[in-house]
Motif scaffolding. Structure first.
Motif, PDB file in Angstrom:
ATOM      1  N   THR A  10     -13.277 -10.833  -3.020  1.00  0.00           N
ATOM      2  CA  THR A  10     -11.865 -11.043  -2.704  1.00  0.00           C
ATOM      3  C   THR A  10     -11.317  -9.863  -1.901  1.00  0.00           C
ATOM      4  N   GLU A  11     -10.234 -10.134  -1.202  1.00  0.00           N
ATOM      5  CA  GLU A  11      -9.559  -9.049  -0.473  1.00  0.00           C
ATOM      6  C   GLU A  11      -9.123  -7.960  -1.442  1.00  0.00           C
ATOM      7  N   GLU A  12      -8.680  -8.374  -2.618  1.00  0.00           N
ATOM      8  CA  GLU A  12      -8.235  -7.397  -3.608  1.00  0.00           C
ATOM      9  C   GLU A  12      -9.359  -6.431  -3.962  1.00  0.00           C
ATOM     10  N   GLN A  13     -10.587  -6.956  -4.120  1.00  0.00           N
ATOM     11  CA  GLN A  13     -11.732  -6.079  -4.397  1.00  0.00           C
ATOM     12  C   GLN A  13     -11.931  -5.084  -3.264  1.00  0.00           C
ATOM     13  N   ILE A  14     -11.831  -5.582  -2.049  1.00  0.00           N
ATOM     14  CA  ILE A  14     -12.044  -4.706  -0.896  1.00  0.00           C
ATOM     15  C   ILE A  14     -10.957  -3.627  -0.860  1.00  0.00           C
ATOM     16  N   TYR A  15      -9.708  -4.041  -0.984  1.00  0.00           N
ATOM     17  CA  TYR A  15      -8.623  -3.051  -0.920  1.00  0.00           C
ATOM     18  C   TYR A  15      -8.712  -2.058  -2.091  1.00  0.00           C
ATOM     19  N   ASN A  16      -9.048  -2.556  -3.279  1.00  0.00           N
ATOM     20  CA  ASN A  16      -9.178  -1.630  -4.414  1.00  0.00           C
ATOM     21  C   ASN A  16     -10.299  -0.624  -4.181  1.00  0.00           C
ATOM     22  N   THR A  17     -11.373  -1.082  -3.568  1.00  0.00           N
ATOM     23  CA  THR A  17     -12.472  -0.169  -3.248  1.00  0.00           C
ATOM     24  C   THR A  17     -12.029   0.852  -2.206  1.00  0.00           C
ATOM     25  N   LEU A  18     -11.312   0.390  -1.199  1.00  0.00           N
ATOM     26  CA  LEU A  18     -10.868   1.300  -0.132  1.00  0.00           C
ATOM     27  C   LEU A  18      -9.828   2.306  -0.651  1.00  0.00           C
ATOM     28  N   ARG A  19      -9.111   1.938  -1.704  1.00  0.00           N
ATOM     29  CA  ARG A  19      -8.143   2.876  -2.288  1.00  0.00           C
ATOM     30  C   ARG A  19      -8.828   4.093  -2.913  1.00  0.00           C
ATOM     31  N   LYS A  20     -10.119   4.012  -3.123  1.00  0.00           N
ATOM     32  CA  LYS A  20     -10.867   5.159  -3.671  1.00  0.00           C
ATOM     33  C   LYS A  20     -11.195   6.183  -2.591  1.00  0.00           C
ATOM     34  N   LEU A  21     -10.980   5.804  -1.325  1.00  0.00           N
ATOM     35  CA  LEU A  21     -11.285   6.715  -0.222  1.00  0.00           C
ATOM     36  C   LEU A  21     -10.040   7.501   0.136  1.00  0.00           C
ATOM     37  N   ILE A  22     -10.113   8.793  -0.079  1.00  0.00           N
ATOM     38  CA  ILE A  22      -8.960   9.670   0.099  1.00  0.00           C
ATOM     39  C   ILE A  22      -9.067  10.413   1.428  1.00  0.00           C
ATOM     40  N   ASP A  23      -7.995  10.363   2.203  1.00  0.00           N
ATOM     41  CA  ASP A  23      -7.954  11.165   3.427  1.00  0.00           C
ATOM     42  C   ASP A  23      -7.997  12.634   3.015  1.00  0.00           C
ATOM     43  N   PRO A  24      -9.014  13.377   3.434  1.00  0.00           N
ATOM     44  CA  PRO A  24      -9.177  14.754   2.958  1.00  0.00           C
ATOM     45  C   PRO A  24      -8.064  15.693   3.416  1.00  0.00           C
ATOM     46  N   LEU A  26      -4.749  14.668   4.032  1.00  0.00           N
ATOM     47  CA  LEU A  26      -3.458  14.309   3.456  1.00  0.00           C
ATOM     48  C   LEU A  26      -3.512  14.087   1.947  1.00  0.00           C
ATOM     49  N   GLY A  27      -4.718  13.854   1.407  1.00  0.00           N
ATOM     50  CA  GLY A  27      -4.852  13.685  -0.038  1.00  0.00           C
ATOM     51  C   GLY A  27      -4.356  12.349  -0.555  1.00  0.00           C
ATOM     52  N   VAL A  28      -4.236  11.358   0.313  1.00  0.00           N
ATOM     53  CA  VAL A  28      -3.765  10.021  -0.077  1.00  0.00           C
ATOM     54  C   VAL A  28      -4.831   9.025   0.382  1.00  0.00           C
ATOM     55  N   ASN A  29      -4.986   7.951  -0.388  1.00  0.00           N
ATOM     56  CA  ASN A  29      -6.017   6.976  -0.018  1.00  0.00           C
ATOM     57  C   ASN A  29      -5.667   6.270   1.294  1.00  0.00           C
ATOM     58  N   ILE A  30      -6.710   5.754   1.948  1.00  0.00           N
ATOM     59  CA  ILE A  30      -6.540   5.210   3.295  1.00  0.00           C
ATOM     60  C   ILE A  30      -5.742   3.905   3.315  1.00  0.00           C
ATOM     61  N   VAL A  31      -5.713   3.181   2.195  1.00  0.00           N
ATOM     62  CA  VAL A  31      -4.915   1.947   2.150  1.00  0.00           C
ATOM     63  C   VAL A  31      -3.432   2.301   2.099  1.00  0.00           C
ATOM     64  N   ILE A  95       2.995   3.997   6.021  1.00  0.00           N
ATOM     65  CA  ILE A  95       2.603   4.484   4.695  1.00  0.00           C
ATOM     66  C   ILE A  95       3.340   3.666   3.640  1.00  0.00           C
ATOM     67  N   SER A  96       2.614   3.231   2.627  1.00  0.00           N
ATOM     68  CA  SER A  96       3.211   2.435   1.551  1.00  0.00           C
ATOM     69  C   SER A  96       4.162   3.308   0.737  1.00  0.00           C
ATOM     70  N   PRO A  97       5.039   2.686  -0.042  1.00  0.00           N
ATOM     71  CA  PRO A  97       5.904   3.490  -0.928  1.00  0.00           C
ATOM     72  C   PRO A  97       5.088   4.378  -1.867  1.00  0.00           C
ATOM     73  N   GLU A  98       3.932   3.870  -2.330  1.00  0.00           N
ATOM     74  CA  GLU A  98       3.083   4.671  -3.223  1.00  0.00           C
ATOM     75  C   GLU A  98       2.513   5.882  -2.478  1.00  0.00           C
ATOM     76  N   GLY A  99       2.133   5.654  -1.230  1.00  0.00           N
ATOM     77  CA  GLY A  99       1.608   6.754  -0.418  1.00  0.00           C
ATOM     78  C   GLY A  99       2.681   7.797  -0.141  1.00  0.00           C
ATOM     79  N   LYS A 100       3.892   7.334   0.153  1.00  0.00           N
ATOM     80  CA  LYS A 100       4.986   8.278   0.416  1.00  0.00           C
ATOM     81  C   LYS A 100       5.318   9.081  -0.835  1.00  0.00           C
ATOM     82  N   GLN A 101       5.256   8.395  -1.963  1.00  0.00           N
ATOM     83  CA  GLN A 101       5.517   9.106  -3.216  1.00  0.00           C
ATOM     84  C   GLN A 101       4.434  10.163  -3.460  1.00  0.00           C
TER      85      GLN A 101
END
Length: 113
Positions: A10-24, A26-31, A95-101
């Motif tokens: 599912t797309e959700e699986q893909i996005y959840n997996t990509l959320r584990k990848l952190i921009d080194p 900025l310190g925030v995940n790429i999603v 940037i998502s609200p979560e990313g901005k936070q």
């Protein structure tokens, strides 16, 4: 008779997996940074259309490899294509609200976010 295997990915699986990848940097995940523009699933083949914060990003190849490697770990994925695009150009409004936070918590956000 063998039935064709349907994808349970599912797309959700893909996005959840990509959320584990952190921009080194900025310190925030790429999603949540808004770098992932699209995910396409065709059976076990996954296509990811994404961008980087700048064209000169020194992490270009590393990002592509990290995305490829992470998505291939999902059960049922047989192939990954990562396409880096420059249109639309990334900007902080993506940037998502979560990313901005998260950025604000690190002292990187500003009142405009």
């Amino acid at each position: 008779m063998t039935q064709p295997e349907t994808s349970s990915i599912t797309e959700e699986q893909i996005y959840n997996t990509l959320r584990k990848l952190i921009d080194p940097e900025l310190g925030v995940n790429i999603v949540d940074l808004g770098l992932v523009y699209d995910v396409q699933i065709d059976g076990g083949q996954i296509g990811i259309r994404m961008t980087l914060t700048t064209r000169g990003c020194p992490m270009h190849a590393s990002f592509v490899q990290a995305v490829d490697r992470a998505v291939r770990e999902i059960h049922g994925v047989t192939g990954v294509t990562v396409e880096i695009v420059w249109e639309p150009a990334w900007n902080p409004d993506m940037i998502s609200p979560e990313g901005k936070q998260a950025l604000s918590g690190m002292g990187r956000g500003g009142p405009a976010w």
